[in-house]
Structure formats: structure tokens, C-alpha cells
Design a protein around this motif. Sequence first.
Motif, PDB file in Angstrom:
ATOM      1  N   ILE A   1      -9.645 -39.457   9.211  1.00  0.00           N
ATOM      2  CA  ILE A   1     -10.078 -39.210   7.832  1.00  0.00           C
ATOM      3  C   ILE A   1     -11.368 -39.984   7.562  1.00  0.00           C
TER       4      ILE A   1
ATOM      5  N   PHE B   1     -26.001 -37.997   3.293  1.00  0.00           N
ATOM      6  CA  PHE B   1     -26.490 -38.417   1.971  1.00  0.00           C
ATOM      7  C   PHE B   1     -27.310 -39.700   2.029  1.00  0.00           C
TER       8      PHE B   1
ATOM      9  N   ILE C   1     -15.564 -30.461  14.757  1.00  0.00           N
ATOM     10  CA  ILE C   1     -14.894 -31.636  14.172  1.00  0.00           C
ATOM     11  C   ILE C   1     -13.683 -31.223  13.340  1.00  0.00           C
TER      12      ILE C   1
ATOM     13  N   VAL D   1     -14.434 -38.381   9.207  1.00  0.00           N
ATOM     14  CA  VAL D   1     -14.972 -37.266   8.416  1.00  0.00           C
ATOM     15  C   VAL D   1     -15.779 -37.798   7.230  1.00  0.00           C
ATOM     16  N   ALA D   2     -15.223 -38.804   6.541  1.00  0.00           N
ATOM     17  CA  ALA D   2     -15.915 -39.361   5.368  1.00  0.00           C
ATOM     18  C   ALA D   2     -17.250 -39.970   5.770  1.00  0.00           C
TER      19      ALA D   2
ATOM     20  N   ARG E   1     -19.791 -37.336   6.633  1.00  0.00           N
ATOM     21  CA  ARG E   1     -20.359 -36.674   5.460  1.00  0.00           C
ATOM     22  C   ARG E   1     -21.383 -37.581   4.774  1.00  0.00           C
ATOM     23  N   TRP E   2     -21.099 -38.901   4.768  1.00  0.00           N
ATOM     24  CA  TRP E   2     -22.000 -39.826   4.087  1.00  0.00           C
ATOM     25  C   TRP E   2     -23.337 -39.996   4.830  1.00  0.00           C
TER      26      TRP E   2
END
Lengths: 164, 168
Positions: free
Chosen positions: B154, B165, B41, B157-158, B161-162
Motif C-alpha cells: 500500500i 506530484f 504494479i 503505491v502511495a 503516486r507522490w
Amino acid sequence: MKSIDALCWWLEHTALSQTIQSINWIVPAIQTIHILAITVVAASALMIDLRLIGVFSADRPLREVSARFLPLIWWPLLVLLATGAIMIIGEPARSLKNPAFQLKMALLVTVLVVTALYQLLLRRDPGLGSPASPRRGTATAIATLSMLLWTGIIFAGRWIAYYS
Amino acid sequence: MTFPEGIEQFLKWLEATPLAVTILENEILFPWIESVHVLAIVLVVGTISIIDLRLLGIASLDRAATRLMADVLPWTWGAFVIAVITGSLLFSSNAPKYAHNFFFEGKMVLLAAAGVNMAIFHLFGLRDVARWDTAQRTPPAARAAGTVSLLLWIAVVAFGRWIGFTLH
């Protein structure tokens, strides 16, 4: 208590660390910025490395490819250091005492030395990227080493999460 | 999101396949596949942004846009294929949970949007490329495509990543 434990304990109890720990969107947001900066660095390194091997933009002088992409290896490091520092302050023991983190830092220092040496070599030998260069072997070695090291850095970065 | 019963059954079947079970139960398989996924990625987004900045008229201006795309995009596609394969493996290991995760669903929508943006640019935005291929100033259509692409990747990617979590 070992000094690293003392440092972690102190960092963990700073106001900044408490803030990072208590607001739950900070860590994923900082990690997102960290990864975005890595995309810039890794892609830039890949472009130079592929050009060094001769499989990317072969019709374009190595000097030009380096002028375009070398600054994008160095400058985003500031963003990486800043976001990395925030992650360390938020969870000092999980990072500083983590073997994956320590390996990542060792690989980072190594790749930066390799990159700086490459830059010096290119300055001394502007013909480095040409197919007729007597240093083709050196060029391929530098490129291979750089790609392996950046891959190792990204892998070690991901493994920090699994070594706590 | 709630899915039709057939899809729910497929997700449960996928999760129970031997490969998915192996990935979930083996302690080091998941992080290894995940590491390759992140690397892929990173290279997809990094190389696409090189093209986007050219389309915006910001960087690589000494290189013709079509030439830059021909140089860079094969590496982007190679990395994308690896990201899809590793992503599918990670998904299979916990299929129902991923499928019902807001950020995973969002990431897929964003990826589809990035694909549509790229298709529109290739079908229409490149029609008059001969006029601006080597120009430093690019037409509004090219700048729009570059901006949308940058923002979508962008966000990919965000959201990616979330997922890590929120998948509990």
C-alpha cells in the motif's frame, strides 16, 4: 455556454471543489486510494479471466473462482466512484471534457456489461469452465475482451493526465 | 539524499543515453511506458494481496495456502518483471531527479523491505506449512508476514503516486 461548461464552472466554484484545490495532499491521497481499489478489481478480473481461459486454478471449478473474485469486481466500484467523483469535483474541466476520461467511462460501461453477461451465462451454464464445455470459445472470448477492456481503462486513466 | 560522485556521474550518464533521451523527448513514449508500468504494479499489488489475505486467514480459505501461492505467484512475478523494466526506462529518462526525490527513494526502500519480508517468510515462515496449509487459522508468523506485506505494498503505491506530484 454549453451545458458541460456550465456544469464544470459550477462544480469548480463549489466549496468542496475549492477545498480539494487548496489542500495539496488531497489529490494524491485520493488517487492512491483509487489505484488501490483498481488493484483489487483488476487482479480479481484477471483471476476469473485466466480461469476462463483455463490457465489458472484449472483444477478448481469456475463457479468457486467466480464466487471468490466476482464480488471483488463489483464492491470496490463504490470506492472507485467515490474517489473518482472527488477528483472530478476538484478539477471538473480537466476530467469531464477530457477525451481520455470519456473513453475510460465508455470502456468501463462496456466491461461492466460484459461482466454482468458473463455472470448470467455462468448461472445458466454451470459447466462453462470445464475443458469439455461446448462454450470454450465463448469463455475465451469473454476473458480476452475483459482483459483488454480493463487494460484500456487503466491506460485511459493514466492518459487523463496528458490530455489537459 | 546525496550520493558519492561516482553514482552522480552514472545517473548523468544514464540520463544522456540515447534511449533515455528518446523517452524524455518523445511526447507519447513516456505516457505509454507509464501506462504499462501502472498496469503491471496494479497486478503485482492486487495478486500479492490475494496471498496476504490467505496468510491472514481472511479469504481464499477453501484453498491450501501453498496451492494458492503456486497458482497466483507466477502471474505476480511476471507482472513484477514488467514493472521493473518499465520503471527502469522511466527512471533513466530523468535519472538524477528521480534519484534525489524523497518519494522515489522511499519507494525503493519499501520495495526492498517487501523483498526481505517475503524472503524471511519463505525461509522460515513456510517451514511448518504442512501443519497449517489447509487450516483456516494461520500461525502468527504467517499473519505477520501477510500484514507487513499488505502495508508495504500500500505504501509503495502511495509513494509511487507522490513521485508524480513532487518531481519538479
